[in-house]
Motif scaffolding. Structure first.
Motif, PDB file in Angstrom:
ATOM      1  N   TYR A  11       0.775  -1.308  -0.146  1.00 32.61           N
ATOM      2  CA  TYR A  11       0.124  -0.096   0.063  1.00 32.61           C
ATOM      3  C   TYR A  11       0.938   1.269  -0.010  1.00 32.61           C
ATOM      4  N   ASN A  12       1.902   1.286   0.934  1.00 35.85           N
ATOM      5  CA  ASN A  12       2.818   2.384   1.003  1.00 35.85           C
ATOM      6  C   ASN A  12       3.452   2.885  -0.677  1.00 35.85           C
ATOM      7  N   ASP A  13       3.698   1.573  -1.247  1.00 37.60           N
ATOM      8  CA  ASP A  13       4.332   1.988  -2.670  1.00 37.60           C
ATOM      9  C   ASP A  13       3.454   2.248  -3.781  1.00 37.60           C
ATOM     10  N   TYR A  14       2.163   1.670  -3.587  1.00 40.21           N
ATOM     11  CA  TYR A  14       1.138   1.994  -4.580  1.00 40.21           C
ATOM     12  C   TYR A  14      -0.073   2.447  -4.550  1.00 40.21           C
ATOM     13  N   LYS A  15      -0.190   3.122  -3.171  1.00 42.06           N
ATOM     14  CA  LYS A  15      -1.503   3.626  -3.029  1.00 42.06           C
ATOM     15  C   LYS A  15      -1.858   5.026  -4.016  1.00 42.06           C
TER      16      LYS A  15
END
Length: 185
Positions: A100-104
């Motif tokens: 999530y941190n990288d693709y949010k």
């Protein structure tokens, strides 16, 4: 000497049984076991076997706001059905947060739980998770057929279910990242 080994084995066995029976010890041990099972990322479904999502008629709620699943049609979407009390769900959450941190900003994340908002918010806060969690207002589309949790789907822009994983997995794996990167092209 043989009797001592036999007694030591019995003691270790009894301790293991006691740890599994005592509720305060059961969940951490189950989570640890599922983290081991989740070392591997989920596999991608071959094109010929992919199911297409045709029904986007699904309403969810995030605290006060109503979310219409129809609004994300045509986007890459990761949907995760989970619960705060579920050991395999808990085991995979750190990898979900990392993904999530990288693709949010690139894909839509839809985390779904049937629990009360208070329990969900306490769990998120305690673990420093920053993703939104939705509770369903209407029944999910038939294509999902969720009978156990965690259950996670990765859907491409055309609505094909590219990954359908039952159980814990490493969602921050290179396989998942490469799949998402390919879907975003």
């Amino acid at each position: 000497m043989l009797r001592r080994k036999f007694n030591l084995k019995n003691i270790i066995f009894l301790i293991a049984i006691a740890v599994l029976i005592i509720p305060q010890m059961r969940q951490p041990i189950q989570v640890l076991l599922h983290k081991g099972f989740a070392l591997f990322g989920p596999s991608v479904i071959k094109d010929a076997k992919q199911v297409s999502l045709t029904d986007y008629n699904w309403k969810l709620k995030d605290g006060q706001d109503v979310f219409d699943f129809e609004a994300i049609k045509g986007k890459v979407v990761l949907i995760n059905f989970w619960a705060t009390w579920c050991p395999p769900c808990i085991a995979e959450m750190p990898s979900m947060q990392a993904l999530y941190n990288d693709y949010k900003n690139d894909i839509e994340f839809v985390f779904v739980s049937n629990e009360e908002n208070e329990a969900i918010n306490q769990f998120l806060s305690k673990n420093n998770y920053t993703f939104k969690v939705y509770t369903p207002l209407t029944k999910y589309p038939e294509s999902f057929d969720v009978t156990s949790i965690p259950r996670t789907f990765l859907i491409d822009k055309q609505g094909h279910i590219v990954i359908d994983k039952n159980g814990a997995a490493n969602w921050n794996s290179s396989t998942v990242r490469k799949t998402i990167d390919d879907l975003l092209k």
